[in-house]
Design a protein around this motif. Structure first.
Motif, PDB file in Angstrom:
ATOM      1  N   GLY A  35     -89.188 -21.908 -38.518  1.00 27.04           N
ATOM      2  CA  GLY A  35     -89.728 -23.259 -38.582  1.00 27.04           C
ATOM      3  C   GLY A  35     -90.507 -23.721 -37.371  1.00 27.04           C
ATOM      4  N   ILE A  36     -90.797 -22.834 -36.423  1.00 30.56           N
ATOM      5  CA  ILE A  36     -91.582 -23.210 -35.251  1.00 30.56           C
ATOM      6  C   ILE A  36     -93.018 -22.777 -35.517  1.00 30.56           C
ATOM      7  N   SER A  37     -93.886 -23.759 -35.808  1.00 29.13           N
ATOM      8  CA  SER A  37     -95.249 -23.423 -36.193  1.00 29.13           C
ATOM      9  C   SER A  37     -96.286 -23.784 -35.137  1.00 29.13           C
ATOM     10  N   LYS A  38     -95.850 -24.379 -34.035  1.00 24.57           N
ATOM     11  CA  LYS A  38     -96.777 -24.725 -32.953  1.00 24.57           C
ATOM     12  C   LYS A  38     -96.277 -24.102 -31.659  1.00 24.57           C
ATOM     13  N   ASN A  39     -97.178 -23.923 -30.706  1.00 28.86           N
ATOM     14  CA  ASN A  39     -96.735 -23.317 -29.446  1.00 28.86           C
ATOM     15  C   ASN A  39     -96.335 -24.356 -28.402  1.00 28.86           C
ATOM     16  N   MET A  40     -96.501 -25.665 -28.708  1.00 31.35           N
ATOM     17  CA  MET A  40     -96.046 -26.733 -27.805  1.00 31.35           C
ATOM     18  C   MET A  40     -95.336 -27.805 -28.622  1.00 31.35           C
ATOM     19  N   PHE A  41     -94.126 -28.188 -28.196  1.00 29.39           N
ATOM     20  CA  PHE A  41     -93.357 -29.216 -28.899  1.00 29.39           C
ATOM     21  C   PHE A  41     -92.275 -29.739 -27.966  1.00 29.39           C
ATOM     22  N   TYR A  42     -91.754 -30.927 -28.284  1.00 29.63           N
ATOM     23  CA  TYR A  42     -90.650 -31.508 -27.538  1.00 29.63           C
ATOM     24  C   TYR A  42     -89.345 -31.137 -28.219  1.00 29.63           C
ATOM     25  N   SER A  43     -88.348 -30.823 -27.413  1.00 31.24           N
ATOM     26  CA  SER A  43     -87.031 -30.522 -27.944  1.00 31.24           C
ATOM     27  C   SER A  43     -85.980 -30.812 -26.886  1.00 31.24           C
ATOM     28  N   ARG A  44     -84.757 -31.031 -27.360  1.00 30.73           N
ATOM     29  CA  ARG A  44     -83.625 -31.236 -26.451  1.00 30.73           C
ATOM     30  C   ARG A  44     -83.045 -29.860 -26.112  1.00 30.73           C
ATOM     31  N   ILE A  45     -82.790 -29.632 -24.831  1.00 29.60           N
ATOM     32  CA  ILE A  45     -82.144 -28.397 -24.373  1.00 29.60           C
ATOM     33  C   ILE A  45     -80.638 -28.561 -24.592  1.00 29.60           C
ATOM     34  N   LEU A  46     -80.060 -27.662 -25.366  1.00 24.05           N
ATOM     35  CA  LEU A  46     -78.627 -27.709 -25.627  1.00 24.05           C
ATOM     36  C   LEU A  46     -77.847 -26.761 -24.729  1.00 24.05           C
ATOM     37  N   GLY A  47     -78.502 -25.708 -24.272  1.00 19.34           N
ATOM     38  CA  GLY A  47     -77.838 -24.729 -23.426  1.00 19.34           C
ATOM     39  C   GLY A  47     -78.775 -23.563 -23.170  1.00 19.34           C
ATOM     40  N   TYR A  48     -78.271 -22.595 -22.467  1.00 15.05           N
ATOM     41  CA  TYR A  48     -79.062 -21.413 -22.141  1.00 15.05           C
ATOM     42  C   TYR A  48     -78.107 -20.281 -21.808  1.00 15.05           C
TER      43      TYR A  48
END
Length: 118
Positions: free
Chosen positions: A28-41
């Motif tokens: 579902g990621i169709s763009k190379n730039m978007f805003y998102s919340r970081i949940l972890g790493y």
């Protein structure tokens, strides 16, 4: 300016820039730039919030295709792991209002999807 670490971005909204958008279109990621919340790493990548992730149910419990009239779409809140090799950069806005522990109802976050044209 403060020294940043990845821990400083947890639960914040960041601008995610990917190396190539095509690598993650299946989730579902169709763009190379978007805003998102970081949940972890972890050492393999970063976990991003994906509200309203869509799943298409097109098979019955035995794996047989459903007729078009019975195919349904379900939406769930999801977490998506993006491998570090796919991340060009993460842009954090520590002093920008609404980007530091924001309410999910105040900002549209997640992955934009391409509208299919009939």
């Amino acid at each position: 300016m403060e020294v940043m670490t990845i821990e400083d971005t947890i639960n914040d909204i960041v601008l995610v820039v990917l190396n190539e958008k095509g690598l993650l279109t299946d989730v579902g990621i169709s763009k190379n730039m978007f805003y998102s919340r970081i949940l972890g790493y972890d050492e393999f990548g970063v976990w991003l919030e994906h509200p309203n992730f869509e799943i298409v149910v097109s098979e019955d419990q035995k794996g047989k295709p459903l007729p078009a009239s019975k195919v349904r779409r379900e939406r769930f809140d999801a977490s998506i792991h993006v491998p570090w090799r796919n991340v060009a950069t993460l842009i954090h806005f520590p002093k920008r209002e609404g980007f530091d522990f924001p309410s999910p109802f105040e900002r549209k976050i997640g992955f934009p999807t391409e509208e299919k044209k009939d």
